[in-house]
Scaffold this motif. Structure first.
Motif, short mmCIF file in Angstrom:
data_model
loop_
_atom_site.label_atom_id
_atom_site.label_comp_id
_atom_site.label_asym_id
_atom_site.label_seq_id
_atom_site.Cartn_x
_atom_site.Cartn_y
_atom_site.Cartn_z
N ALA A 1 6.45 -20.49 24.71
CA ALA A 1 7.02 -19.51 24.31
C ALA A 1 6.90 -20.06 23.04
O ALA A 1 6.72 -18.76 21.91
N SER A 2 6.43 -21.31 22.31
CA SER A 2 6.06 -21.61 21.47
C SER A 2 5.51 -21.08 20.83
O SER A 2 4.54 -20.98 19.66
N GLU A 3 3.97 -20.60 21.39
CA GLU A 3 2.77 -19.74 21.28
C GLU A 3 3.12 -18.26 21.11
O GLU A 3 2.52 -17.70 20.09
N LEU A 4 4.46 -17.75 20.72
CA LEU A 4 4.54 -16.54 20.90
C LEU A 4 5.18 -16.24 20.19
O LEU A 4 5.61 -15.11 19.68
N THR A 5 6.13 -17.49 19.69
CA THR A 5 7.30 -16.97 18.39
C THR A 5 6.90 -15.94 17.10
O THR A 5 7.65 -15.32 16.33
N ARG A 6 5.76 -15.63 16.98
CA ARG A 6 4.96 -14.63 16.14
C ARG A 6 5.31 -13.87 16.21
O ARG A 6 5.04 -12.92 15.83
N ARG A 7 5.05 -13.54 17.37
CA ARG A 7 5.76 -12.14 18.40
C ARG A 7 7.12 -11.54 18.61
O ARG A 7 7.25 -10.54 18.94
#
Length: 814
Positions: free
Chosen positions: A444-450
């Motif tokens: 999820a930390s890789e998707l926080t910009r979404r």
């Protein structure tokens, strides 16, 4: 029947007597665990001693030695007999004959035998060439013959090991790492190898070898019990299968559990995982200490030469309040007081994960022993530090495991105990339930910009399967738990509802997309009704992907991703009828109007600092918890206000938690406008600067006499940023139709000193006017929205807006 009874029965009876006594010992079931292993070793010792005595008449300078597991007295029912026939080299022919008198009876009984015949010099030479041989000799135990010969070898081998430790220990560590790469991690495998997998019996033996080197030692608490538990399981596995196997296959787990008197196979696996986790953690800590000692030994002579003698002082650099880095680890500052600072464990963990550094064992144990419980609900800082920890990517795993090893996780989140080390009997899942939850947070930390609320995404990732520790539908149980946990963590009512929805429906998108007809309006409408809002849909989409990626390669594919994305688009269209609120609408307070009028009359900035607190904790002794400081600034409208203010705060090491900038209309009779900045700030560490000093630097920044860029560059050069976590890249987008009066530029990036200054300067360079700004720091993530216009106050043309967003994103990536 005692071990003495069994040994007496076997004495003088030859191989058949030993075989009968061995069979009786293993099948009666009176003894199990360490007593049975010791009894079996004792029985075998007596039999082999008899064989030696019968064949060694007239032979001098020879002894029989047990090595490896047999040397430790840990014979499992199907263990090999590791034996060394040691001799002084004076009569090789007689020694060869003696070897045959011992080896052949062992083979005749069908026992596995690992044997060698060597002089002490040959044994030491072989050990020097073969690390596995040396490890076996560290556990050498005398069985029969010349005791002095055995004792001399033991002394020499231990001396060699300690003298060669700086060279051999890195070799041993590499051997352990290669084995872990081949066999996987025992604490997560559905069919683990109890001996070879990481955290298994081989690693426990390696820790004994490290301790024997006197260079470092493993954490001892619970280690012997963990090793005993794995040996007990291996004993039961040998008895139920009748084979010398270390692999705990699925079809044999129920039988092994029954042999051990356990409830079921899941209980068995959980005990195995707990033991393996303890050994793995002890290994991590021990190898880290080995590395530290070896580095210290390598550096110390050079430092002494440079400094003219004396012991060098370890460098300590600050990471957060009460937390510093020393020798490649995160430790507590000398002034830290865990007993007075309940947020310290989360702050230290977040700092360690962000820096990509391990938490010191001593620091974790000190906090576990002394820290007082967090109040309910948690203070804002604790919640923010948890979010920062969860959003730190791969380093989160090691830091989380360090906290869990000392019981801090279950003290922070009591519901964690039910999922800790819980197996998942599904070939799709790679991990236990608890590790899967952390892996989901990592993904999820890789998707926080979404998403607009990365904090909710990360906490939902942590909690989405928390219901698996309870009977029934884990999503239903999880929703109840998530509400309770989110409330205790300190989220408000609306956020609690969102988290509960995310946990309840974390499987909704993927199950609907792969099992339902998306052309049917009823399908899409039902999902829209369950989700409720665009923002929740956005979060659920990211959570779905993170959950699947953290499950295993079979759980996510291009096909599944495309189906889920298609469903999300359809649901979003249904929800699009909701008109978003205009975030610019806000009525100024009397104090804000007063500051604005004063700024207009003086022609310069006016500041006000006011501490913010949360209500007292529910405990009778609770006191208001500090949220930071509210900083109100009123400045006559002019170019460069945003980069000037944010730059001054960065120079003074103030972290911006939330920020709003907007233009205020002045009362009648006053021409012009004033910009109002309402921000919440906190010191990175230390105390806050005085308001007068902030105002003086702000005046200089606005008139150009303070070069903020140069000041920040000097500080970065003096304190270079650690490599630590590699965050996902920043993302800058244009929010279409978000406002009728301005163009909304949304920025999602990793929070860092000077970030807001760089954004403000880039927007100024683009020639746009910042009409208002809404900045949030959620853990380590900055989620900012800037309402910008042309010089005439109109929204930007679509193409210009895209160009501004692209240029800003390139600036932040650089």
């Amino acid at each position: 029947m005692t071990s003495t009874d069994v040994r007496t029965e076997a004495e003088g009876s030859g191989p058949s007597g030993y075989a009968a006594a061995r069979l009786r010992l293993l099948t009666e079931g009176v003894q199990s665990g360490p007593p049975r292993r010791a009894a079996l070793s004792d029985l075998t010792d007596g039999w082999l001693a008899e064989l030696f005595a019968a064949g060694a008449e007239g032979v001098r300078g020879v002894s029989l030695v047990a090595v490896g597991g047999y040397g430790r007295g840990e014979l499992s029912p199907r263990s090999d007999l590791d034996l060394l026939l040691l001799h002084d080299g004076s009569d090789s022919k007689a020694v060869a004959a003696l070897a045959d008198r011992i080896w052949y009876p062992v083979w005749d009984l069908g026992l596995a035998l690992d044997h060698s015949v060597r002089t002490p010099a040959e044994a030491r030479k072989t050990a020097g060439e073969d690390l596995k041989v040396q490890l076996g000799l560290l556990d050498a135990r005398h069985l029969a013959g010349d005791l002095g010969l055995t004792a001399g070898l033991r002394t020499a081998v231990l001396a060699d090991w300690r003298n060669q430790a700086p060279k051999r220990l890195p070799e041993l560590q590499q051997l352990c790492a290669e084995r872990a790469e081949r066999q996987g991690e025992l604490q997560y495998l559905l069919e683990p190898d109890l001996k070879e997998a990481r955290g298994g019996l081989r690693d426990a033996t390696a820790l004994r070898a490290v301790a024997a080197s006197w260079l470092a030692d493993a954490p001892r608490e619970g280690l012997a019990e963990a090793r005993r538990r794995l040996l007990d399981v291996r004993d039961a596995l040998h008895l139920t299968t009748g084979r010398a196997t270390d692999r705990l296959a699925l079809q044999e787990q129920d039988q092994v559990a029954t042999e051990l008197g356990l409830l079921d196979a899941d209980t068995l696996l959980r005990q195995v995982y707990e033991a393996a986790r303890l050994i793995s953690y002890a290994s991590d800590v021990t190898w880290r200490e080995v590395g530290r000692v070896l580095r210290s030994r390598a550096v110390r002579p050079r430092l002494r030469a440079m400094l003219g003698g004396g012991k060098p002082v370890a460098e300590r650099s600050p990471l957060a309040e009460g937390v510093v880095e020393q020798d490649g680890e995160v430790v507590l500052a000398r002034a830290a007081r865990p007993e007075r600072d309940p947020v310290l464990p989360l702050r230290a963990a977040a700092a360690a994960a962000q820096a990509g550094l391990p938490l010191s064992l001593h620091a974790v144990r000190r906090m576990a022993t002394n820290v007082r419980p967090l109040p309910t609900p948690w203070p804002a800082e604790a919640r923010e530090q948890l979010v920062t920890l969860l959003g730190s990517g791969r380093p989160t795993v090691e830091v989380w495991e360090a906290l869990e090893a000392e019981g801090l996780i279950t003290r922070l989140l009591p519901d964690w105990e039910r999922v800790r080390c819980r197996p998942q009997r599904n070939a799709v899942h790679l991990w236990t339930v608890d590790r899967h939850l952390i892996e989901t947070a990592v993904r999820a930390s890789e998707l926080t910009r979404r998403v607009g609320r990365p904090d909710l995404l990360l906490v939902a990732a942590l909690l989405h399967d928390i219901g698996k520790g309870w009977p029934g539908d884990h999503s239903v149980a999880g929703e109840i738990i998530a509400r309770d946990v989110a409330g205790r963590i300190g989220f408000d009512r609306d956020d609690v509802a969102v988290l509960a929805t995310l946990v309840r429906h974390h499987l909704l998108l993927v199950e609907t997309a792969t099992r339902r007809d998306l052309e049917d309006p009823a399908t899409v409408s039902s999902v829209a009704e369950a989700v409720g809002s665009q923002s929740t849909l956005e979060l659920l989409h990211a959570l779905t992907e993170a959950d699947a990626l953290a499950t295993g390669p079979a759980a996510w594919s291009t096909w599944r991703s495309a189906l889920v994305t298609d469903l999300v688009k359809r649901v979003s269209a249904v929800l699009a009828g909701d008109e978003p609120d205009d975030p610019e609408a806000a009525t100024p307070t009397a104090e804000q109007e007063r500051l604005a009028v004063e700024a207009y009359r003086t022609g310069g900035p006016v500041l006000a600092l006011r501490a913010q607190t949360e209500p007292p904790a529910e405990e009778p002794s609770g006191e208001p918890e500090p949220l930071g400081v509210e900083l109100l600034i009123a400045v006559p409208d002019q170019p460069g206000v945003l980069p000037a203010v944010s730059g001054v705060l960065a120079v003074h090491r103030l972290t911006v938690r939330t920020a709003e900038l907007r233009a205020l209309d002045l009362p009648d009779g006053m021409d012009g406008s004033v910009l109002l900045l309402d921000w919440r700030v906190a010191a990175e560490y230390g105390s806050l600067p005085q308001a007068a000093r902030l105002r003086a630097d702000l005046v200089r920044a606005l008139d150009g006499s303070l070069d903020i860029s140069a000041r920040l560059a000097e500080r970065d050069a003096a304190y270079p940023r650690r490599r630590g976590v590699v965050p996902p890249p920043p993302r800058v987008t244009v929010a279409s139709a978000a406002s009728r009066h301005a163009t909304v530029i949304e920025v999602r990036a990793q929070d860092a000193p000077g970030l807001l200054f760089r954004i403000g300067r880039a927007l100024e360079k683009a020639g746009v006017r910042v009409r208002s700004a809404h900045v949030s720091t959620l853990g380590a993530n900055a989620v900012d929205a800037f309402y910008v216009t042309t010089g005439t106050g109109a929204p930007l043309p679509a193409q210009d807006a895209v160009s501004v967003a692209r240029a800003l994103e390139e600036t932040l990536r650089g």
